[in-house]
Design a protein around this motif. Structure first.
Motif, mmCIF file in Angstrom:
data_model
loop_
_atom_site.group_PDB
_atom_site.id
_atom_site.type_symbol
_atom_site.label_atom_id
_atom_site.label_comp_id
_atom_site.label_asym_id
_atom_site.label_seq_id
_atom_site.Cartn_x
_atom_site.Cartn_y
_atom_site.Cartn_z
ATOM 1 N N GLY A 10 -10.112 -3.352 1.584
ATOM 2 C CA GLY A 10 -9.668 -2.579 0.437
ATOM 3 C C GLY A 10 -8.310 -2.939 -0.110
ATOM 4 O O GLY A 10 -7.807 -2.267 -1.013
ATOM 5 N N VAL A 11 -7.702 -4.035 0.423
ATOM 6 C CA VAL A 11 -6.365 -4.425 0.007
ATOM 7 C C VAL A 11 -6.431 -5.745 -0.744
ATOM 8 O O VAL A 11 -6.997 -6.732 -0.246
ATOM 9 C CB VAL A 11 -5.408 -4.552 1.213
ATOM 10 N N LEU A 12 -5.850 -5.793 -1.973
ATOM 11 C CA LEU A 12 -5.809 -7.023 -2.746
ATOM 12 C C LEU A 12 -4.709 -7.942 -2.239
ATOM 13 O O LEU A 12 -3.611 -7.490 -1.902
ATOM 14 C CB LEU A 12 -5.558 -6.710 -4.218
#
Length: 265
Positions: A4-6
């Motif tokens: 969920g982390v760019l």
């Protein structure tokens, strides 16, 4: 994105190039393939496709790099070349299904050799080969997008390993390398990391190999071909597990194999 982390990161992507196979100066096939071990690929493809009947009909292989791709120039005996011209096929995009461009049904199922029963093929060797194939798959570890094929001794030693973006290509490369090394087909078995399709089983059979192990599922056509040819076929092979689909009499069980409990289905 991960968890969920760019984020931005460098990534390695497998190479895929158009490889043109020419025979005696005439273009015959173009495949998308990984540009490595192309001499093995040329010889294995020529044998498994029945373009040449034996290695002595291949006089030479030259790899030529060009702006539009790579050309593999193969010189074959005049008799083999005459037969090739009579059954010319267009095989562009071959990595998709393995039969693209076949223009008649009798070209699909070629006459198969009657294979001798596998001698020395055993579960311990299968387990060893499965445990050792992962570390030998450099392209897969780096890119996650390559298939591998291996020629294994009956003890499970990985003698020849080849990788390619196309599963058919990887197997052709191994068959070519086996031929160049003068490997005796009865001295080992083939391991493929992909599913066992009809053509994968056909290539193994035409190479004279009596035992084939696939890490994924087989197709019904592949099982029927293996049964007819006398090949011992294992699939869904992972860790210590596998399913034997044909000719179980060609597989020796070791002491680690347990019988089902009484009353088990």
């Amino acid at each position: 994105m991960k968890h969920g982390v760019l984020s931005e990161a460098d990534d390695l992507v497998v190479e895929e190039h158009p490889i043109a196979m020419t025979y005696n100066g005439i273009s015959h096939a173009v495949m998308m393939a990984t540009p490595a071990d192309l001499e093995d690929f040329a010889l294995g493809f020529s044998l498994s496709e029945g373009i040449i009947a034996h290695p002595g009909e291949c006089y030479g292989v030259d790899v030529v790099n060009g702006a539009g791709g790579i050309t593999v120039e193969i010189e074959i005996a005049s008799g083999a070349f005459m037969e090739l011209k009579e059954r010319r096929r267009t095989l562009a995009g071959r990595t998709g299904c393995g039969l693209c461009g076949v223009d008649s049904l009798d070209q699909v199922c070629r006459p198969l050799p009657t294979l001798a029963r596998a001698q020395g093929f055993n579960t311990e060797g299968v387990r060893r080969a499965l445990s050792e194939i992962g570390p030998r798959q450099a392209l897969t570890r780096l890119t996650g997008a390559a298939h591998a094929a291996a020629w294994c001794g009956m003890d499970g030693e990985l003698r020849i390993v080849r990788e390619d973006v196309g599963r058919h290509n990887a197997l052709d490369k191994v068959i070519g390398a086996m031929t160049r090394a003068k490997a005796a087909p009865g001295d080992g078995f083939l391991l493929i990391t992909s599913r066992v399709s009809f053509e994968m089983a056909q290539k193994a059979s035409l190479a004279g190999v009596s035992a084939l192990v696939g890490m994924s599922a087989p197709t019904l056509a592949a099982v029927e071909l293996a049964e007819t040819a006398g090949m011992t076929l294992l699939a869904f092979a992972r860790g210590s597990d596998f399913v034997c689909y044909t000719h179980p009499d060609g597989l020796q069980l070791d002491s680690a194999c347990q019988s089902p409990p009484p009353g088990a289905a």
